[in-house]
Design a protein around this motif. Sequence first.
Motif, PDB file in Angstrom:
ATOM      1  N   THR A  54      97.534  67.416 -29.853  1.00  0.00           N
ATOM      2  CA  THR A  54      98.843  67.982 -30.057  1.00  0.00           C
ATOM      3  C   THR A  54      99.183  69.086 -29.236  1.00  0.00           C
ATOM      4  N   GLY A  55      98.342  69.720 -29.002  1.00  0.00           N
ATOM      5  CA  GLY A  55      98.590  71.146 -28.093  1.00  0.00           C
ATOM      6  C   GLY A  55      98.716  72.173 -29.103  1.00  0.00           C
ATOM      7  N   LEU A  56      98.884  72.005 -30.396  1.00  0.00           N
ATOM      8  CA  LEU A  56      98.813  73.197 -31.282  1.00  0.00           C
ATOM      9  C   LEU A  56      97.552  73.913 -31.398  1.00  0.00           C
ATOM     10  N   HIS A  57      97.910  75.109 -32.000  1.00  0.00           N
ATOM     11  CA  HIS A  57      96.708  75.840 -32.349  1.00  0.00           C
ATOM     12  C   HIS A  57      95.468  75.220 -33.240  1.00  0.00           C
ATOM     13  N   ASN A  58      94.274  75.365 -33.202  1.00  0.00           N
ATOM     14  CA  ASN A  58      93.215  74.773 -33.991  1.00  0.00           C
ATOM     15  C   ASN A  58      92.905  75.478 -35.314  1.00  0.00           C
ATOM     16  N   ARG A  59      91.993  75.179 -36.017  1.00  0.00           N
ATOM     17  CA  ARG A  59      91.611  75.790 -37.285  1.00  0.00           C
ATOM     18  C   ARG A  59      91.059  77.347 -36.967  1.00  0.00           C
ATOM     19  N   ARG A  60      90.313  77.267 -35.987  1.00  0.00           N
ATOM     20  CA  ARG A  60      89.495  78.791 -35.557  1.00  0.00           C
ATOM     21  C   ARG A  60      90.491  79.672 -35.359  1.00  0.00           C
TER      22      ARG A  60
ATOM     23  N   ASP B  13      98.297  58.694 -32.692  1.00  0.00           N
ATOM     24  CA  ASP B  13      98.513  59.661 -31.923  1.00  0.00           C
ATOM     25  C   ASP B  13     100.064  60.191 -31.344  1.00  0.00           C
ATOM     26  N   HIS B  14     100.735  59.095 -30.918  1.00  0.00           N
ATOM     27  CA  HIS B  14     102.003  59.333 -30.726  1.00  0.00           C
ATOM     28  C   HIS B  14     102.882  59.987 -31.775  1.00  0.00           C
ATOM     29  N   VAL B  15     102.516  59.796 -32.954  1.00  0.00           N
ATOM     30  CA  VAL B  15     103.217  60.066 -34.056  1.00  0.00           C
ATOM     31  C   VAL B  15     103.094  61.671 -34.313  1.00  0.00           C
ATOM     32  N   LEU B  16     101.424  61.969 -34.261  1.00  0.00           N
ATOM     33  CA  LEU B  16     101.265  63.236 -34.387  1.00  0.00           C
ATOM     34  C   LEU B  16     101.572  64.222 -33.178  1.00  0.00           C
ATOM     35  N   ARG B  17     101.666  63.749 -32.192  1.00  0.00           N
ATOM     36  CA  ARG B  17     102.279  64.559 -30.927  1.00  0.00           C
ATOM     37  C   ARG B  17     103.771  64.809 -31.275  1.00  0.00           C
ATOM     38  N   THR B  18     104.560  63.718 -31.530  1.00  0.00           N
ATOM     39  CA  THR B  18     105.874  64.093 -31.825  1.00  0.00           C
ATOM     40  C   THR B  18     106.191  65.007 -32.936  1.00  0.00           C
TER      41      THR B  18
ATOM     42  N   GLN C 285     112.511  62.506 -40.465  1.00  0.00           N
ATOM     43  CA  GLN C 285     113.068  61.679 -39.643  1.00  0.00           C
ATOM     44  C   GLN C 285     112.413  60.693 -38.701  1.00  0.00           C
ATOM     45  N   PRO C 286     112.803  59.420 -38.324  1.00  0.00           N
ATOM     46  CA  PRO C 286     112.107  58.462 -37.844  1.00  0.00           C
ATOM     47  C   PRO C 286     111.456  58.962 -36.482  1.00  0.00           C
ATOM     48  N   VAL C 287     110.442  58.282 -36.094  1.00  0.00           N
ATOM     49  CA  VAL C 287     109.572  58.593 -34.903  1.00  0.00           C
ATOM     50  C   VAL C 287     109.811  57.571 -34.121  1.00  0.00           C
ATOM     51  N   ARG C 288     110.237  57.336 -32.956  1.00  0.00           N
ATOM     52  CA  ARG C 288     110.818  56.187 -32.119  1.00  0.00           C
ATOM     53  C   ARG C 288     109.350  55.887 -31.129  1.00  0.00           C
ATOM     54  N   ARG C 289     109.083  54.622 -31.537  1.00  0.00           N
ATOM     55  CA  ARG C 289     107.980  54.168 -30.349  1.00  0.00           C
ATOM     56  C   ARG C 289     108.378  52.814 -30.040  1.00  0.00           C
ATOM     57  N   GLY C 290     108.604  52.512 -28.567  1.00  0.00           N
ATOM     58  CA  GLY C 290     109.299  51.488 -28.340  1.00  0.00           C
ATOM     59  C   GLY C 290     110.590  51.095 -28.768  1.00  0.00           C
TER      60      GLY C 290
ATOM     61  N   THR D 100     110.597  50.378 -32.068  1.00  0.00           N
ATOM     62  CA  THR D 100     110.432  50.548 -33.457  1.00  0.00           C
ATOM     63  C   THR D 100     110.542  52.077 -33.970  1.00  0.00           C
ATOM     64  N   ASP D 101     111.080  52.168 -35.176  1.00  0.00           N
ATOM     65  CA  ASP D 101     111.492  53.428 -35.718  1.00  0.00           C
ATOM     66  C   ASP D 101     110.089  53.613 -36.666  1.00  0.00           C
ATOM     67  N   LEU D 102     109.335  54.523 -36.645  1.00  0.00           N
ATOM     68  CA  LEU D 102     108.143  54.586 -37.667  1.00  0.00           C
ATOM     69  C   LEU D 102     108.762  55.759 -38.620  1.00  0.00           C
ATOM     70  N   VAL D 103     108.662  55.397 -39.909  1.00  0.00           N
ATOM     71  CA  VAL D 103     109.220  56.429 -40.829  1.00  0.00           C
ATOM     72  C   VAL D 103     108.171  56.863 -41.751  1.00  0.00           C
ATOM     73  N   LEU D 104     108.300  58.273 -41.772  1.00  0.00           N
ATOM     74  CA  LEU D 104     106.828  58.990 -42.454  1.00  0.00           C
ATOM     75  C   LEU D 104     107.569  59.776 -43.507  1.00  0.00           C
ATOM     76  N   GLY D 105     106.858  60.647 -43.871  1.00  0.00           N
ATOM     77  CA  GLY D 105     107.352  61.874 -44.957  1.00  0.00           C
ATOM     78  C   GLY D 105     106.299  62.944 -44.937  1.00  0.00           C
ATOM     79  N   ALA D 106     106.314  63.735 -45.717  1.00  0.00           N
ATOM     80  CA  ALA D 106     105.217  64.803 -45.866  1.00  0.00           C
ATOM     81  C   ALA D 106     105.292  65.188 -47.305  1.00  0.00           C
ATOM     82  N   SER D 107     104.092  65.775 -47.749  1.00  0.00           N
ATOM     83  CA  SER D 107     103.971  66.606 -49.043  1.00  0.00           C
ATOM     84  C   SER D 107     103.448  67.821 -48.531  1.00  0.00           C
ATOM     85  N   ILE D 108     104.237  68.940 -49.064  1.00  0.00           N
ATOM     86  CA  ILE D 108     103.912  70.291 -48.598  1.00  0.00           C
ATOM     87  C   ILE D 108     103.502  71.228 -49.932  1.00  0.00           C
ATOM     88  N   GLY D 109     102.474  71.820 -49.721  1.00  0.00           N
ATOM     89  CA  GLY D 109     102.270  72.772 -50.674  1.00  0.00           C
ATOM     90  C   GLY D 109     102.286  74.239 -50.060  1.00  0.00           C
ATOM     91  N   ALA D 110     102.863  75.256 -50.795  1.00  0.00           N
ATOM     92  CA  ALA D 110     103.048  76.529 -50.330  1.00  0.00           C
ATOM     93  C   ALA D 110     102.423  77.664 -51.155  1.00  0.00           C
TER      94      ALA D 110
END
Length: 587
Positions: A418-424, A467-472, A521-526, A528-538
């Motif tokens: 993803t290019g994001l920072h890693n755990r370390r 992988d496409h979903v994670l990068r997006t 929000q849906p992730v467009r792939r070709g 197809t719209d891939l619909v996800l969501g998230a559970s967040i703990g703060a």
Amino acid sequence: MKVKLGIAWRLGLALAGVGVLAAALTGYYGYTASRTMLIAGAEERLQTATRVLVRQLAVGLNGTARDVRLLANHPQAARLLARADPRVQAFNENNVEMLFERLLDTHPEYFQMRLIDVTDHGLERIRVDRDEGGLVRVSGDDLQEKGHYPYVFETLRLPPGAVYVSRPAINHEVGAHAGLGKPSLQVAAPVHDVDGRARGVVVINVDLNGLFAQLAADLPPGLQLYLTNSAGDFLIHPDPAQAFAFDRGQVARLQDAFPAAQAMTREGPGRQDELVTTASLGAQGAVVAAFMRQPLGELQREDEFILGLAQPLSVVLKDSEQLGAASARIVVAFSALAVLLAALLARAMTRPLNQIVDAVRRFAEGAPGGRLPSARQDEIGLLARSIEAMQSQIRAQFATLEQKQGELDRLASHDSLTGLHNRRFFLDRLDHALAHAKRTDGQLALLFIDLDNFKAINDELGHAAGDHVLRTLAQRLKHVVREVDTVARIGGDEFIILLDEIDGIEGVSIVAHKVLDVLSQPVRRGETDLVLGASIGASLYPENGEGAIELIAAADQAMYRAKSGGRMRVCLAGDSGGADTMAAAVS
């Protein structure tokens, strides 16, 4: 009749001889200097790469330690070992087994996870193994007594929160499934009840080869990986026949292959923790190698590691062959020039030759190169331009080495997908943020994010879609937070955000719901719209903890409440009041 040569001829011949000699010496000096610099550059690169691997190994072991500590501190583990109501026991067993399976899915380097009771001679209460067909829950008569193993009785002596790491060995335990006969080590933590009594231990069996395969995956090709214990016995070796030779009653040690490493294996005064050396390995030829001893750190370990990287000397000096040919051509050209023009240009040649020799000497010594007469439209100018080309080639090689070192540094701090920072990197940034918050009495918050419906997309559409979903979604997360905040991927479909210098729970809730909105929000792939969501703990500092591990654990537990409460919501650590506690705080 004796013919006497005139001074012009004699001077010309003398200058010609001096010119040829100077050319030969210059070429030889440049060639040997380039070889020396290439070897020095390779040693520095190997030393840097070894340090990066040692840091990554520490991060990996500390990550496993955090996992086993989190499991040992899980309330259901202690309640399970307390032998409560059988109906409650069945519920607790199922939950702990599911937690074991989730961690095994997330960490392919884990062979096995167990919860072992202090009673019944260390009987396994829960055990999940990795097998060729997947994960296996072991139960009934297949559960074994492990009280005689050091990773059980040594761990039971540890205080709460401490972690034990065993000595690496070949796994000979009966019924170990995928881990049988494989190099492994055990990471364990004691389980204590509310009265502080040790009820049992949680043990994670780590695949040693798998762990180091992950660490070395991003290294440049051609490097050879070595790992030994503190006595120098090889645990990982380019020749598998030399790894764990002591398990077969044989001897294969680091100090035998690399005599200079003798100082790294001794104990007491005079022990050396870092080494860069060149050694001949017989049929394998000469290699350049760097070794580093990893300290014990905070973990209760039986032994230390010595980690090393090596590269064949022939590979290191491959580019010097081109430099040698270029030097030979320069010598031949300059010699012919000296013989042809010595009589006519004896005086004129003195100054430019000295200028060239001085520039080559300064360059070889590492000083700024002198000015070369490259503008001349004659053979001397050709020589000067050839030397400049050789200097440019050497500088380009060093620039390549610096670029590779920069890539290694980036790999050590960023997630490759993803290019994001890693755990370390995230943990390091969190430690700095906590220190600043403590000095200024400030606040900060963590958002622990777990994607909903990601596993279904990954299983049905394949890893490329996952992988496409994670990068997006990673790009969305980067744009929804401030520049002072830090977004990191900590594994699988889990992300974590550090909100620095926040102003109360309202500000955290606003950001959390923005994150929830962009992830839904849906992730467009070709087509197809891939619909996800998230559970967040703060979790908030200092309300939910004063240390990094406390805040992460609190946010993780809050995320699990959000997921178990119906998903697509945000829960605050420490708040057991309902599904979306942070939404209530804003309203």
